[in-house]
Design a protein around this motif. Sequence first.
Motif, PDB file in Angstrom:
ATOM      1  N   ILE A   1      -4.563   7.581   1.419  1.00 35.39           N
ATOM      2  CA  ILE A   1      -4.288   6.051   0.763  1.00 35.39           C
ATOM      3  C   ILE A   1      -3.671   6.166   0.067  1.00 35.39           C
ATOM      4  O   ILE A   1      -2.560   6.636  -1.367  1.00 35.39           O
ATOM      5  N   SER A   2      -2.800   5.281  -0.317  1.00 37.48           N
ATOM      6  CA  SER A   2      -1.776   4.236  -1.175  1.00 37.48           C
ATOM      7  C   SER A   2      -2.002   2.778  -2.157  1.00 37.48           C
ATOM      8  O   SER A   2      -2.201   2.017  -1.370  1.00 37.48           O
ATOM      9  N   ALA A   3      -2.146   2.726  -2.663  1.00 39.02           N
ATOM     10  CA  ALA A   3      -2.342   1.416  -3.112  1.00 39.02           C
ATOM     11  C   ALA A   3      -1.404   0.716  -3.493  1.00 39.02           C
ATOM     12  O   ALA A   3      -1.455  -0.324  -3.180  1.00 39.02           O
ATOM     13  N   TYR A   4      -0.212   0.741  -3.563  1.00 36.74           N
ATOM     14  CA  TYR A   4       1.591   0.277  -3.641  1.00 36.74           C
ATOM     15  C   TYR A   4       1.282  -0.188  -1.637  1.00 36.74           C
ATOM     16  O   TYR A   4       1.737  -0.962  -1.466  1.00 36.74           O
ATOM     17  N   PHE A   5       1.502   0.590  -1.050  1.00 37.77           N
ATOM     18  CA  PHE A   5       0.927   0.523   0.593  1.00 37.77           C
ATOM     19  C   PHE A   5       0.567  -0.918   0.780  1.00 37.77           C
ATOM     20  O   PHE A   5       0.275  -2.009   1.598  1.00 37.77           O
TER      21      PHE A   5
ATOM     22  N   ARG B   1      10.196  -3.560  -1.889  1.00 38.62           N
ATOM     23  CA  ARG B   1      10.711  -1.975  -2.367  1.00 38.62           C
ATOM     24  C   ARG B   1      11.298  -1.248  -3.271  1.00 38.62           C
ATOM     25  O   ARG B   1      11.202  -0.554  -3.786  1.00 38.62           O
ATOM     26  N   GLN B   2      12.575  -1.544  -3.797  1.00 39.53           N
ATOM     27  CA  GLN B   2      13.404  -1.266  -4.482  1.00 39.53           C
ATOM     28  C   GLN B   2      12.864  -1.712  -5.782  1.00 39.53           C
ATOM     29  O   GLN B   2      13.275  -0.502  -6.402  1.00 39.53           O
ATOM     30  N   ASP B   3      11.827  -2.841  -6.299  1.00 43.33           N
ATOM     31  CA  ASP B   3      11.832  -2.076  -7.599  1.00 43.33           C
ATOM     32  C   ASP B   3      10.444  -1.380  -7.610  1.00 43.33           C
ATOM     33  O   ASP B   3      10.416  -0.343  -8.778  1.00 43.33           O
ATOM     34  N   ALA B   4       9.182  -1.362  -6.767  1.00 46.70           N
ATOM     35  CA  ALA B   4       8.551   0.518  -6.212  1.00 46.70           C
ATOM     36  C   ALA B   4       9.849   2.036  -6.445  1.00 46.70           C
ATOM     37  O   ALA B   4       8.952   2.493  -7.431  1.00 46.70           O
ATOM     38  N   LEU B   5      10.647   1.496  -5.991  1.00 47.39           N
ATOM     39  CA  LEU B   5      11.896   2.565  -6.349  1.00 47.39           C
ATOM     40  C   LEU B   5      12.111   2.971  -7.827  1.00 47.39           C
ATOM     41  O   LEU B   5      11.905   4.307  -8.019  1.00 47.39           O
ATOM     42  N   ASP B   6      12.178   2.013  -8.239  1.00 45.19           N
ATOM     43  CA  ASP B   6      12.532   2.110  -9.885  1.00 45.19           C
ATOM     44  C   ASP B   6      11.642   2.149 -10.568  1.00 45.19           C
ATOM     45  O   ASP B   6      11.550   3.481 -11.585  1.00 45.19           O
ATOM     46  N   ALA B   7      10.112   2.168  -9.560  1.00 47.43           N
ATOM     47  CA  ALA B   7       9.172   2.337 -10.904  1.00 47.43           C
ATOM     48  C   ALA B   7       8.333   3.918 -10.250  1.00 47.43           C
ATOM     49  O   ALA B   7       7.841   4.121 -11.163  1.00 47.43           O
ATOM     50  N   ASP B   8       9.366   4.345  -9.768  1.00 48.08           N
ATOM     51  CA  ASP B   8       9.278   6.021  -9.375  1.00 48.08           C
ATOM     52  C   ASP B   8       7.481   6.348  -9.137  1.00 48.08           C
ATOM     53  O   ASP B   8       6.889   6.781  -9.238  1.00 48.08           O
ATOM     54  N   LEU B   9       6.947   4.973  -7.562  1.00 53.36           N
ATOM     55  CA  LEU B   9       6.232   5.057  -7.690  1.00 53.36           C
ATOM     56  C   LEU B   9       5.542   6.442  -6.104  1.00 53.36           C
ATOM     57  O   LEU B   9       6.996   6.956  -5.929  1.00 53.36           O
ATOM     58  N   PRO B  10       4.576   6.918  -6.446  1.00 47.58           N
ATOM     59  CA  PRO B  10       4.084   8.043  -5.488  1.00 47.58           C
ATOM     60  C   PRO B  10       4.107   7.530  -3.811  1.00 47.58           C
ATOM     61  O   PRO B  10       4.264   6.828  -3.441  1.00 47.58           O
TER      62      PRO B  10
ATOM     63  N   HIS C   1       9.306   8.181   1.139  1.00 51.22           N
ATOM     64  CA  HIS C   1       8.225   7.011   2.534  1.00 51.22           C
ATOM     65  C   HIS C   1       8.794   5.668   2.133  1.00 51.22           C
ATOM     66  O   HIS C   1       9.385   4.793   2.259  1.00 51.22           O
ATOM     67  N   ILE C   2       8.754   5.237   0.939  1.00 53.29           N
ATOM     68  CA  ILE C   2       9.207   4.420   0.006  1.00 53.29           C
ATOM     69  C   ILE C   2      10.654   3.691   0.617  1.00 53.29           C
ATOM     70  O   ILE C   2      10.759   2.954   1.111  1.00 53.29           O
ATOM     71  N   LYS C   3      11.347   4.914   0.294  1.00 55.91           N
ATOM     72  CA  LYS C   3      12.478   5.078   0.782  1.00 55.91           C
ATOM     73  C   LYS C   3      13.045   4.586   1.722  1.00 55.91           C
ATOM     74  O   LYS C   3      14.074   3.957   2.685  1.00 55.91           O
ATOM     75  N   SER C   4      12.791   5.518   2.579  1.00 54.87           N
ATOM     76  CA  SER C   4      12.859   5.677   3.967  1.00 54.87           C
ATOM     77  C   SER C   4      12.389   3.714   4.934  1.00 54.87           C
ATOM     78  O   SER C   4      13.245   3.185   5.622  1.00 54.87           O
ATOM     79  N   ALA C   5      11.407   3.539   4.057  1.00 60.68           N
ATOM     80  CA  ALA C   5      11.072   1.954   3.998  1.00 60.68           C
ATOM     81  C   ALA C   5      11.678   1.202   4.157  1.00 60.68           C
ATOM     82  O   ALA C   5      12.400   0.242   5.018  1.00 60.68           O
ATOM     83  N   TRP C   6      12.805   1.444   3.021  1.00 66.49           N
ATOM     84  CA  TRP C   6      13.446   0.506   2.196  1.00 66.49           C
ATOM     85  C   TRP C   6      14.610   0.836   3.859  1.00 66.49           C
ATOM     86  O   TRP C   6      15.517  -0.419   3.906  1.00 66.49           O
ATOM     87  N   ASP C   7      15.446   1.528   4.017  1.00 68.11           N
ATOM     88  CA  ASP C   7      16.197   2.167   4.479  1.00 68.11           C
ATOM     89  C   ASP C   7      16.433   1.218   5.863  1.00 68.11           C
ATOM     90  O   ASP C   7      16.940   0.292   6.623  1.00 68.11           O
ATOM     91  N   THR C   8      15.034   1.890   6.439  1.00 65.09           N
ATOM     92  CA  THR C   8      14.968   0.955   8.035  1.00 65.09           C
ATOM     93  C   THR C   8      14.295  -0.733   7.807  1.00 65.09           C
ATOM     94  O   THR C   8      14.849  -1.235   9.045  1.00 65.09           O
ATOM     95  N   GLY C   9      13.509  -0.483   6.620  1.00 63.78           N
ATOM     96  CA  GLY C   9      13.529  -2.213   6.731  1.00 63.78           C
ATOM     97  C   GLY C   9      14.993  -3.445   6.468  1.00 63.78           C
ATOM     98  O   GLY C   9      15.395  -4.151   7.225  1.00 63.78           O
TER      99      GLY C   9
END
Length: 215
Positions: free
Chosen positions: A87-91, A155-164, A168-176
């Motif tokens: 589980i991920s709080a961010y998701f 998602r870009q802000d989540a990447l900048d925050a270096d979340l767990p 997967h977040i980067k992949s979601a950014w790319d596909t999004g």
Amino acid sequence: MSFGLTKDPSNQVNNTVYALELLSEFGDKSYINTILSWTSQIVWLDFDEVSGNTKLTSSTFPSLPHTTFVTDKAFIHIPPLAVIDSISAYFLAENIFHEALHQKLSASLLFDDLVDPEFDSRVSFRISVPWRGQSWEPDRIVHAAFVYMHLLKLRQDALDADLPYRDHIKSAWDTGREALRYLVSRFPDCDKVFTVRGKRLLQDIAEIAASRIIV
């Protein structure tokens, strides 16, 4: 496929509070403010495993304004295709934000004279959405573009925050980004069911989307 209310959502409620606290810590307060403005209740659902093979992540319905429905899948999946094994709080936070955006746009389409009054989604032409294996009505295409436009920034802000689950977040950014590119490319087909004011909304979405697609 059928769902019922989660009998004891205590854990889900605690995780929801944590997810919203996480989102409130982002520098851009528009994320949490959108949720607070457009979400009055979050309803947790359990999935009937014998009724189908596809499990709902989250959803909203125009007939139930300010209400978001979620299942445990909201902890592990963000659209279009990112899935994790824990589980991920961010998701969860992203999925709640996602549904608040739908609520916000639904209200605008309903009250702001954006859609041609003759438009009826029940008999409307449809537009292919390849990654879903479905065809959607033009207003649903615009909904998806509006949501992805905002999710890319989150998602870009989540990447900048270096979340767990960064990969997967980067992949979601790319596909999004590719999903948003495709959806906006279909706006000329959607244009015909919108009023002059609605067409300006499509133009605004397309302009903002273009700035995020090329990053």
